[in-house]
Design a protein around this motif. Structure first.
Motif, short mmCIF file in Angstrom:
data_model
loop_
_atom_site.label_atom_id
_atom_site.label_comp_id
_atom_site.label_asym_id
_atom_site.label_seq_id
_atom_site.Cartn_x
_atom_site.Cartn_y
_atom_site.Cartn_z
N ALA A 123 4.37 -22.61 -25.00
CA ALA A 123 5.47 -22.53 -25.98
C ALA A 123 6.26 -23.83 -25.99
N ASP A 124 6.54 -24.37 -24.82
CA ASP A 124 7.31 -25.62 -24.74
C ASP A 124 6.55 -26.79 -25.33
N VAL A 125 5.26 -26.89 -25.04
CA VAL A 125 4.45 -27.99 -25.57
C VAL A 125 4.24 -27.85 -27.07
N ALA B 15 14.56 -25.47 -25.22
CA ALA B 15 14.91 -26.74 -25.88
C ALA B 15 14.74 -27.98 -25.00
N PRO B 16 15.31 -28.03 -23.79
CA PRO B 16 15.15 -29.27 -23.00
C PRO B 16 13.69 -29.57 -22.66
N ALA B 17 12.95 -28.54 -22.22
CA ALA B 17 11.54 -28.75 -21.87
C ALA B 17 10.71 -29.09 -23.10
N ALA B 18 10.98 -28.42 -24.23
CA ALA B 18 10.23 -28.68 -25.46
C ALA B 18 10.45 -30.11 -25.93
N ALA B 19 11.68 -30.60 -25.88
CA ALA B 19 11.96 -31.98 -26.29
C ALA B 19 11.26 -32.97 -25.36
N CYS B 20 11.28 -32.69 -24.08
CA CYS B 20 10.60 -33.57 -23.11
C CYS B 20 9.09 -33.57 -23.36
N HIS B 21 8.51 -32.39 -23.57
CA HIS B 21 7.06 -32.32 -23.81
C HIS B 21 6.68 -32.94 -25.15
N ASP B 22 7.56 -32.88 -26.13
CA ASP B 22 7.26 -33.53 -27.40
C ASP B 22 7.10 -35.03 -27.19
N ARG B 23 8.01 -35.62 -26.43
CA ARG B 23 7.93 -37.06 -26.12
C ARG B 23 6.68 -37.35 -25.28
N LEU B 24 6.42 -36.53 -24.27
CA LEU B 24 5.26 -36.74 -23.41
C LEU B 24 3.95 -36.55 -24.17
N TYR B 25 3.91 -35.61 -25.10
CA TYR B 25 2.72 -35.39 -25.92
C TYR B 25 2.40 -36.64 -26.74
N ARG B 26 3.40 -37.21 -27.36
CA ARG B 26 3.18 -38.42 -28.18
C ARG B 26 2.71 -39.59 -27.31
#
Length: 189
Positions: free
Chosen positions: A119-121, A171-182
């Motif tokens: 869900a976070d990713v 929210a915090p984990a999802a934002a972090c994973h969005d950056r890490l995914y890119r």
């Protein structure tokens, strides 16, 4: 096909099957922050299938340092598998609203922690069926219809709909994973 990387790494590290490894390493895994302290990987051990077909592509591990443990490798495998799934979801659901849920089945559906990671990713709600073996369930429903024991597939599904657990992106984990995914997309190639 991404779960094979987790199984491979668990065996390679002498931790047994994925369920045993995750049980043994649970507390340590939970303490590892998103991004696995700089360790990442491509989990494609037998080639990529989607969004691009490349049967020659193989897994890679990068960023390994002496401070990384077996738990870091397992966490990196979990994250990388989630990133591969996100590639597909981003393409397949490009026209869908961002709150459209994804249904999770298979190995990650057996673990609340892995479902939350997905869900976070994905940055989308994830609905997890209590029936982890969705393919087997689907085959059984089709058999009921084929044998004439149910009049249609929708009727068979409605009579045996398993309850869903819902996970929403944090929210915090999802934002972090969005950056890490890119970053993972850039580094992977």
């Amino acid at each position: 096909m991404t779960g094979g990387a987790l199984a491979h790494w668990a065996r390679l590290l002498g931790l047994g099957d994925p369920a045993t490894a995750l049980n043994r390493m649970g507390r340590e895994l939970g303490a590892i922050p998103p991004g696995s302290d700089g360790l990442s990987m491509s989990p494609l051990l037998t080639g990529s299938r989607f969004p691009g077909w490349n049967q020659e592509e193989r897994g890679k591990l990068w960023g390994l340092g002496e401070h990384h443990s077996a738990a870091h490798v397992l966490r990196a495998a979990q994250e990388a598998a989630s990133y591969v799934v996100r590639q597909a979801v981003d393409i397949l659901m490009a026209d869908d609203p961002p709150d459209m849920p994804v249904v999770l089945a298979g190995g990650p559906s057996r673990s609340a922690e892995l479902a939350q990671l997905r869900a976070d990713v994905l940055g989308r709600p994830v609905h997890v069926s209590s029936e982890a073996d969705a393919s087997l369930r689907g085959a059984a429903l089709l058999a009921l219809v084929a044998a004439g024991l149910e009049p249609s597939l929708p009727t068979a599904q409605a009579r045996s709909e398993p309850p869903l657990r819902r996970f929403t992106p944090q929210a915090p984990a999802a934002a972090c994973h969005d950056r890490l995914y890119r970053l993972w997309l850039q580094t992977r190639n």
